[in-house]
Scaffold this motif. Structure first.
Motif, PDB file in Angstrom:
ATOM      1  N   TRP A  73      11.462   2.821   2.393  1.00  0.00           N
ATOM      2  CA  TRP A  73      10.025   3.068   2.252  1.00  0.00           C
ATOM      3  C   TRP A  73       9.841   4.057   1.434  1.00  0.00           C
ATOM      4  O   TRP A  73       8.637   4.112   0.864  1.00  0.00           O
ATOM      5  N   LEU A 105      10.029   3.127  -2.232  1.00  0.00           N
ATOM      6  CA  LEU A 105       8.870   2.349  -2.497  1.00  0.00           C
ATOM      7  C   LEU A 105       7.710   3.153  -2.987  1.00  0.00           C
ATOM      8  O   LEU A 105       7.086   2.842  -3.703  1.00  0.00           O
ATOM      9  N   ALA A 106       7.516   4.062  -2.023  1.00  0.00           N
ATOM     10  CA  ALA A 106       5.980   4.675  -1.931  1.00  0.00           C
ATOM     11  C   ALA A 106       6.166   5.571  -3.253  1.00  0.00           C
ATOM     12  O   ALA A 106       5.266   5.964  -4.040  1.00  0.00           O
ATOM     13  N   GLN A 156       3.275   2.990   2.793  1.00  0.00           N
ATOM     14  CA  GLN A 156       4.583   3.054   2.915  1.00  0.00           C
ATOM     15  C   GLN A 156       5.306   4.478   2.907  1.00  0.00           C
ATOM     16  O   GLN A 156       6.202   4.760   3.446  1.00  0.00           O
ATOM     17  N   HIS A 189       0.699  -1.373  -0.076  1.00  0.00           N
ATOM     18  CA  HIS A 189      -0.243  -0.131  -0.087  1.00  0.00           C
ATOM     19  C   HIS A 189       0.912   1.242  -0.072  1.00  0.00           C
ATOM     20  O   HIS A 189       1.502   1.545   0.982  1.00  0.00           O
ATOM     21  N   ARG A 190       0.837   1.982  -1.211  1.00  0.00           N
ATOM     22  CA  ARG A 190       1.713   3.107  -1.446  1.00  0.00           C
ATOM     23  C   ARG A 190       1.636   4.234  -0.165  1.00  0.00           C
ATOM     24  O   ARG A 190       2.830   4.789   0.258  1.00  0.00           O
ATOM     25  N   THR A 191       0.438   4.448   0.180  1.00  0.00           N
ATOM     26  CA  THR A 191       0.377   5.421   1.086  1.00  0.00           C
ATOM     27  C   THR A 191       0.846   4.805   2.439  1.00  0.00           C
ATOM     28  O   THR A 191       1.370   5.936   3.047  1.00  0.00           O
ATOM     29  N   GLY A 228       2.527   6.203  -7.019  1.00  0.00           N
ATOM     30  CA  GLY A 228       2.626   6.462  -5.814  1.00  0.00           C
ATOM     31  C   GLY A 228       1.842   7.738  -5.154  1.00  0.00           C
ATOM     32  O   GLY A 228       1.925   8.703  -6.446  1.00  0.00           O
ATOM     33  N   LYS A 242      11.038  -5.518  -3.231  1.00  0.00           N
ATOM     34  CA  LYS A 242      10.220  -5.583  -4.541  1.00  0.00           C
ATOM     35  C   LYS A 242      10.186  -6.918  -4.984  1.00  0.00           C
ATOM     36  O   LYS A 242       9.269  -7.495  -5.693  1.00  0.00           O
TER      37      LYS A 242
END
Length: 152
Positions: free
Chosen positions: A110, A113-114, A87, A83-85, A119, A150
């Motif tokens: 993190w 990744l976000a 992250q 979940h990007r938010t 994102g 990933k």
């Protein structure tokens, strides 16, 4: 009405939607206690969006003091599932040392990744701001950690 009926029967997605309705005051009076309760039961069932939203509610407080430990707990569950938010929030909390010791390497990982495709806006800017405080070898370590995450 229908979300409440489904939520009371244990439907995690309906519980998530009802929690959001209470948080926003849409169709019901705004009530963060009710929002947290519905999001909690949904998050406990594994709804990733509920986990992320619950993390945000604990981070900001909303009618209660912020609880960074709970914010990290729920956000990390969602972040681990991509979940990007969540992250983004986990990265910010690592970078600021909120609810845990400050850790720029984890923050960068993190936030990296976000910041991927689709994102949340600002993730790349936060990552780049953290990078300015880091040694090149620490940035490389964070990037390697993001790549390993990933692959998992």
């Amino acid at each position: 009405k229908w979300f409440r009926l489904a939520a009371e029967q244990g439907d995690a997605r309906a519980q998530y939607n009802l929690g959001n309705m209470y948080a926003a005051g849409k169709g019901v009076p705004q009530d963060y206690v009710q929002a947290r309760q519905w999001l909690y039961v949904s998050a406990e069932q594994g709804d990733v969006d509920a986990q992320a939203r619950l993390g945000i509610l604990y981070f900001h407080g909303y009618d209660m003091p912020s609880n960074y430990v709970e914010a990290m707990k729920w956000s990390r569950l969602a972040a681990d599932r991509g979940h990007r938010t969540a992250q983004l929030l986990v990265g910010l909390m690592h970078g600021e040392g909120l609810g845990l010791p400050q850790d720029y390497i984890s923050a960068h990982m993190w936030l990296d990744l976000a910041a991927g495709d689709g994102g949340p806006s600002g993730a790349a800017n936060y990552r780049d701001a953290i990078a300015k405080k880091m040694a090149p070898e620490d940035i490389a370590k964070a990037q390697k950690m993001a790549q390993e995450w990933k692959r998992k």
